[in-house]
Write a protein that holds these residues in place. Structure first.
Motif, PDB file in Angstrom:
ATOM      1  N   HIS A  59       0.809  -1.222   0.000  1.00 25.15           N
ATOM      2  CA  HIS A  59       0.000   0.000   0.000  1.00 25.15           C
ATOM      3  C   HIS A  59       0.843   1.274   0.000  1.00 25.15           C
ATOM      4  N   THR A  60       2.119   1.138  -0.333  1.00 21.59           N
ATOM      5  CA  THR A  60       2.997   2.312  -0.272  1.00 21.59           C
ATOM      6  C   THR A  60       3.687   2.571  -1.606  1.00 21.59           C
ATOM      7  N   THR A  61       4.220   3.762  -1.700  1.00 20.66           N
ATOM      8  CA  THR A  61       5.071   4.143  -2.813  1.00 20.66           C
ATOM      9  C   THR A  61       6.259   4.873  -2.218  1.00 20.66           C
ATOM     10  N   LYS A  89      -0.068   4.979  -0.715  1.00 19.13           N
ATOM     11  CA  LYS A  89      -0.552   5.189  -2.085  1.00 19.13           C
ATOM     12  C   LYS A  89      -1.947   5.814  -2.108  1.00 19.13           C
ATOM     13  N   THR A  90      -2.729   5.572  -1.079  1.00 22.52           N
ATOM     14  CA  THR A  90      -4.116   6.028  -1.074  1.00 22.52           C
ATOM     15  C   THR A  90      -4.262   7.450  -0.543  1.00 22.52           C
TER      16      THR A  90
END
Length: 129
Positions: free
Chosen positions: A62-64, A79-80
């Motif tokens: 869920h990350t960048t 990411k959200t």
């Protein structure tokens, strides 16, 4: 689990949407505010731990990451919702450390730490000495 209701601090935090959750191994003594070009934009309040000591769920799915400068670390965000959660070394060698953004934790945790100010923009020295 340490809870706020018993006047103790909860060591669990998350990004705004909850996709990335962090659990600290211990209460930080100090939070660092840095004025480098990235930290001042992120508004991070950083606590440092040995790399791997913080339990992070939702990472990396869920990350960048953002890698810049001397390319020795990556800044991680959800990411959200876009909240910067932590930074970590690109090469996690023994003795490496990473930073956790305490802004993803309760206000009571943030208020319980001693905040130091670091001049990462110019002198690479603490400016509150």
């Amino acid at each position: 689990m340490i809870t706020e209701s018993s006047n103790l601090i909860d060591l669990h935090g998350s990004c705004h949407c909850g996709a990335v959750r962090l659990t600290l191994p211990s209460m930080p003594d100090t939070g660092i505010k840095c004025n480098c070009s990235l930290c001042r934009r992120l508004g991070g309040l950083w606590a440092y731990y040995p790399f791997g000591a913080v339990v992070i769920s939702g990472h990396p799915e869920h990350t960048t990451e953002y890698i810049w400068g001397d390319k020795t670390l990556r800044t991680i965000r959800c990411k959200t919702c876009g909240c910067a959660t932590h930074w970590e070394p690109i090469n996690g060698e023994p003795g490496a450390r990473h930073g956790v953004n305490l802004n993803n934790f309760s206000l009571s945790l943030q208020e319980a730490v001693n905040i130091r100010y670091f001049d990462g923009a110019d002198t690479w020295k603490y400016i509150d000495d």
